[in-house]
Design a protein around this motif. Structure first.
Motif, PDB file in Angstrom:
ATOM      1  N   TRP A  65       7.126 -21.838  71.910  1.00  0.00           N
ATOM      2  CA  TRP A  65       7.582 -20.746  71.002  1.00  0.00           C
ATOM      3  C   TRP A  65       6.585 -19.868  70.220  1.00  0.00           C
ATOM      4  N   VAL A  66       5.671 -20.842  69.643  1.00  0.00           N
ATOM      5  CA  VAL A  66       4.423 -20.039  69.127  1.00  0.00           C
ATOM      6  C   VAL A  66       3.425 -19.353  70.210  1.00  0.00           C
ATOM      7  N   LEU A  67       3.183 -20.055  71.457  1.00  0.00           N
ATOM      8  CA  LEU A  67       2.584 -19.306  72.344  1.00  0.00           C
ATOM      9  C   LEU A  67       3.299 -18.042  72.793  1.00  0.00           C
ATOM     10  N   LEU A  68       4.589 -17.970  73.081  1.00  0.00           N
ATOM     11  CA  LEU A  68       5.410 -16.926  73.578  1.00  0.00           C
ATOM     12  C   LEU A  68       5.500 -15.758  72.331  1.00  0.00           C
ATOM     13  N   MET A  69       5.331 -16.219  71.134  1.00  0.00           N
ATOM     14  CA  MET A  69       5.341 -15.125  70.215  1.00  0.00           C
ATOM     15  C   MET A  69       3.895 -14.484  69.819  1.00  0.00           C
ATOM     16  N   ALA A  70       2.806 -15.420  70.212  1.00  0.00           N
ATOM     17  CA  ALA A  70       1.498 -14.919  70.140  1.00  0.00           C
ATOM     18  C   ALA A  70       1.320 -13.926  71.348  1.00  0.00           C
ATOM     19  N   VAL A  71       1.719 -14.260  72.453  1.00  0.00           N
ATOM     20  CA  VAL A  71       1.688 -13.134  73.465  1.00  0.00           C
ATOM     21  C   VAL A  71       2.401 -12.135  73.395  1.00  0.00           C
ATOM     22  N   ALA A  72       3.486 -12.166  72.765  1.00  0.00           N
ATOM     23  CA  ALA A  72       4.531 -10.894  72.613  1.00  0.00           C
ATOM     24  C   ALA A  72       3.753  -9.944  71.462  1.00  0.00           C
ATOM     25  N   LEU A  73       3.226 -10.714  70.415  1.00  0.00           N
ATOM     26  CA  LEU A  73       2.439  -9.902  69.486  1.00  0.00           C
ATOM     27  C   LEU A  73       1.276  -9.332  70.105  1.00  0.00           C
ATOM     28  N   VAL A  74       0.342  -9.830  70.914  1.00  0.00           N
ATOM     29  CA  VAL A  74      -0.871  -8.962  71.434  1.00  0.00           C
ATOM     30  C   VAL A  74      -0.295  -7.991  72.364  1.00  0.00           C
ATOM     31  N   VAL A  75       0.808  -8.170  73.214  1.00  0.00           N
ATOM     32  CA  VAL A  75       1.114  -7.238  74.071  1.00  0.00           C
ATOM     33  C   VAL A  75       1.625  -6.126  73.449  1.00  0.00           C
ATOM     34  N   GLY A  76       2.438  -6.422  72.441  1.00  0.00           N
ATOM     35  CA  GLY A  76       3.135  -5.034  71.633  1.00  0.00           C
ATOM     36  C   GLY A  76       2.341  -4.492  71.036  1.00  0.00           C
ATOM     37  N   ILE A  77       1.012  -4.957  70.193  1.00  0.00           N
ATOM     38  CA  ILE A  77      -0.144  -4.204  69.408  1.00  0.00           C
ATOM     39  C   ILE A  77      -0.816  -3.339  70.489  1.00  0.00           C
ATOM     40  N   GLY A  78      -1.179  -3.926  71.742  1.00  0.00           N
ATOM     41  CA  GLY A  78      -1.522  -3.186  72.691  1.00  0.00           C
ATOM     42  C   GLY A  78      -0.944  -2.013  73.109  1.00  0.00           C
ATOM     43  N   LEU A  79       0.384  -2.143  73.316  1.00  0.00           N
ATOM     44  CA  LEU A  79       1.245  -1.171  73.640  1.00  0.00           C
ATOM     45  C   LEU A  79       1.450  -0.231  72.523  1.00  0.00           C
ATOM     46  N   LEU A  80       1.419  -0.542  71.301  1.00  0.00           N
ATOM     47  CA  LEU A  80       1.366   0.611  70.202  1.00  0.00           C
ATOM     48  C   LEU A  80       0.213   1.192  70.175  1.00  0.00           C
ATOM     49  N   VAL A  81      -0.935   0.572  70.451  1.00  0.00           N
ATOM     50  CA  VAL A  81      -2.334   1.297  70.378  1.00  0.00           C
ATOM     51  C   VAL A  81      -2.271   2.333  71.382  1.00  0.00           C
ATOM     52  N   PHE A  82      -1.996   1.952  72.770  1.00  0.00           N
ATOM     53  CA  PHE A  82      -1.976   2.557  73.928  1.00  0.00           C
ATOM     54  C   PHE A  82      -1.060   3.875  73.685  1.00  0.00           C
ATOM     55  N   LEU A  83       0.196   3.705  73.229  1.00  0.00           N
ATOM     56  CA  LEU A  83       1.003   4.845  73.132  1.00  0.00           C
ATOM     57  C   LEU A  83       0.596   5.995  72.000  1.00  0.00           C
ATOM     58  N   PHE A  84       0.030   5.329  70.967  1.00  0.00           N
ATOM     59  CA  PHE A  84      -0.461   6.180  69.894  1.00  0.00           C
ATOM     60  C   PHE A  84      -1.911   6.423  69.956  1.00  0.00           C
ATOM     61  N   MET A  85      -2.601   6.222  71.126  1.00  0.00           N
ATOM     62  CA  MET A  85      -4.049   6.348  71.028  1.00  0.00           C
ATOM     63  C   MET A  85      -4.428   7.972  71.045  1.00  0.00           C
ATOM     64  N   ALA A  86      -3.504   8.854  71.372  1.00  0.00           N
ATOM     65  CA  ALA A  86      -4.000  10.238  71.499  1.00  0.00           C
ATOM     66  C   ALA A  86      -3.847  10.591  69.928  1.00  0.00           C
ATOM     67  N   PHE A  87      -2.686  10.153  69.318  1.00  0.00           N
ATOM     68  CA  PHE A  87      -2.894  10.649  67.878  1.00  0.00           C
ATOM     69  C   PHE A  87      -3.787   9.950  66.804  1.00  0.00           C
ATOM     70  N   LEU A  88      -4.179   8.907  67.091  1.00  0.00           N
ATOM     71  CA  LEU A  88      -5.401   7.917  66.375  1.00  0.00           C
ATOM     72  C   LEU A  88      -6.695   8.717  66.692  1.00  0.00           C
ATOM     73  N   LEU A  89      -6.961   9.253  67.850  1.00  0.00           N
ATOM     74  CA  LEU A  89      -8.141   9.755  68.217  1.00  0.00           C
ATOM     75  C   LEU A  89      -8.276  11.139  67.395  1.00  0.00           C
ATOM     76  N   LEU A  90      -6.950  11.995  67.391  1.00  0.00           N
ATOM     77  CA  LEU A  90      -6.949  13.131  66.755  1.00  0.00           C
ATOM     78  C   LEU A  90      -7.054  12.996  65.299  1.00  0.00           C
ATOM     79  N   TRP A  91      -6.407  12.028  64.655  1.00  0.00           N
ATOM     80  CA  TRP A  91      -6.850  11.614  63.204  1.00  0.00           C
ATOM     81  C   TRP A  91      -8.151  11.461  62.931  1.00  0.00           C
ATOM     82  N   ASN A  92      -8.901  10.628  63.932  1.00  0.00           N
ATOM     83  CA  ASN A  92     -10.284  10.508  63.638  1.00  0.00           C
ATOM     84  C   ASN A  92     -10.852  11.597  63.570  1.00  0.00           C
TER      85      ASN A  92
END
Length: 359
Positions: A65-92
């Protein structure tokens, strides 16, 4: 996942160990090569994958379960960064626009952010519905080219981060301090001062260890909008900081980083009265610039690695993208061949499919 009812054998880690050995071999031979990132990523991916399989084979439900949660966390953060990358770049880009000069080099996060937004709009409105088939055929390869460029950028970023772990010994004969533009044509900018101070810090630490201090070679010519050479200005700044003039040299002809290395090498050989290969040499620049400067040092025949001064966090994304573009252009023949081969294969495969369907 088990083998004959038992956890997987430790021997499954032989593959990541193999990649680690190859990486370390290349790394200690020369830290200034992009292939170091490839070998490190192969090690990292194989190690994480193998470790996950091994831990899963232990049959511990809580651990799974810990491994599954770790994978989900990493994938989730990666997806969020990818989806909002344009706005992060514009903010910077907004922050850089407020604090830095309004130049093209300082607007890369703005350009990239707008480019990502444009891609999103293209996917939403699907203009390919109105384009000729042959145009759509050419555009079909575009996602693969984007993936290739992103993979190339990731490998460069890995190599740059690894290069920050370079810690040269305190036995140097010379430190080349790379120039940058002078403020108002005659003043040391904060960015340039950070490079000089990084070299001075190393100079002081080597002296504190009872070793002969290195000579500081300040490298940079005079630009069209400058009233003095960068090398002379940096030398005067260091002397004002307490560095004895006898321990400083100035190279005042170079116009770019490659010339910094080549001309500084000549200055060192003239001062040392022996080949630069027989001297212990490092160079000082900003942390984001160390790897590319190291590539130029290798081109100039200098066995020299770099030490980097810190850069404001808000400026790092823009600076790293600019460095990547410069490194990409340094390898433009290689990238042109790869992208060209992708286009040719796309056209050939499309032609073959059309021929088969037309029969």
């Amino acid at each position: 996942m088990t083998v004959n009812g038992y956890p997987m054998p430790i021997a499954i880690f032989l593959l990541p160990a193999f990649f680690l050995i190859i990486f370390l071999t290349f790394w200690f031979r020369d830290k200034r090569r992009l292939i170091n990132g490839i070998w490190f990523n192969l090690f990292l991916i194989s190690f994480v994958g193998t470790l996950g399989l091994y831990l899963a084979s232990l049959g511990n439900e809580i651990l799974n379960w810990v491994l599954l949660m770790a994978v989900a966390l990493v994938v989730g953060i990666g997806l969020l960064v990818f989806l909002f990358m344009a706005f992060l770049l514009l903010w910077n880009a907004r922050i850089v626009w407020k604090r830095e000069a309004h130049t093209l080099g300082n607007s890369l996060t703005l350009v990239l952010g707008l480019g990502l937004l444009a891609l999103w709009l293209v996917n939403i409105f699907a203009p390919q519905r109105f384009l000729p088939e042959w145009v759509n055929t050419l555009l079909a390869i575009f996602p693969f080219i984007v993936f290739y460029v992103l993979a190339s950028f990731y490998n460069y970023l890995t190599t740059l981060v690894l290069y920050q772990f370079n810690h040269p010994r305190f036995n140097q004969d010379y430190i080349i301090v790379l120039g940058a533009g002078l403020l108002h044509g005659n003043q040391i900018s904060p960015l340039l001062a950070s490079r000089i101070n990084r070299a001075i810090t190393f100079y002081d630490k080597q002296q504190e260890k009872g070793k002969k201090p290195p000579k500081l070679v300040f490298s940079g010519g005079q630009g069209a909008d400058e009233t003095k050479s960068e090398g002379a200005a940096m030398q005067a700044f260091a002397i004002a900081q307490g560095i004895p003039a006898k321990n400083t040299l100035a190279e005042v002809q170079s116009k770019n980083t490659l010339e910094n290395m080549r001309f500084s090498k000549a200055v060192i050989q003239q001062d040392a009265q022996k080949p630069a290969a027989d001297c212990h040499i490092i160079f000082a620049t900003n942390n984001y610039h160390t790897f590319r400067a190291g590539m130029y040092a290798r081109q100039a025949g200098l066995k020299a690695d770099g030490i980097g001064s810190r850069t404001s966090k808000y400026f790092l994304p823009n600076a790293v993208i600019r460095e990547y573009l410069a490194v990409f252009l340094m390898k433009k023949r290689q990238h042109t061949l790869v992208i060209g081969a992708m286009l040719v294969l796309d056209l050939l495969s499309t032609g073959v499919i059309a021929w088969i369907l037309g029969r």
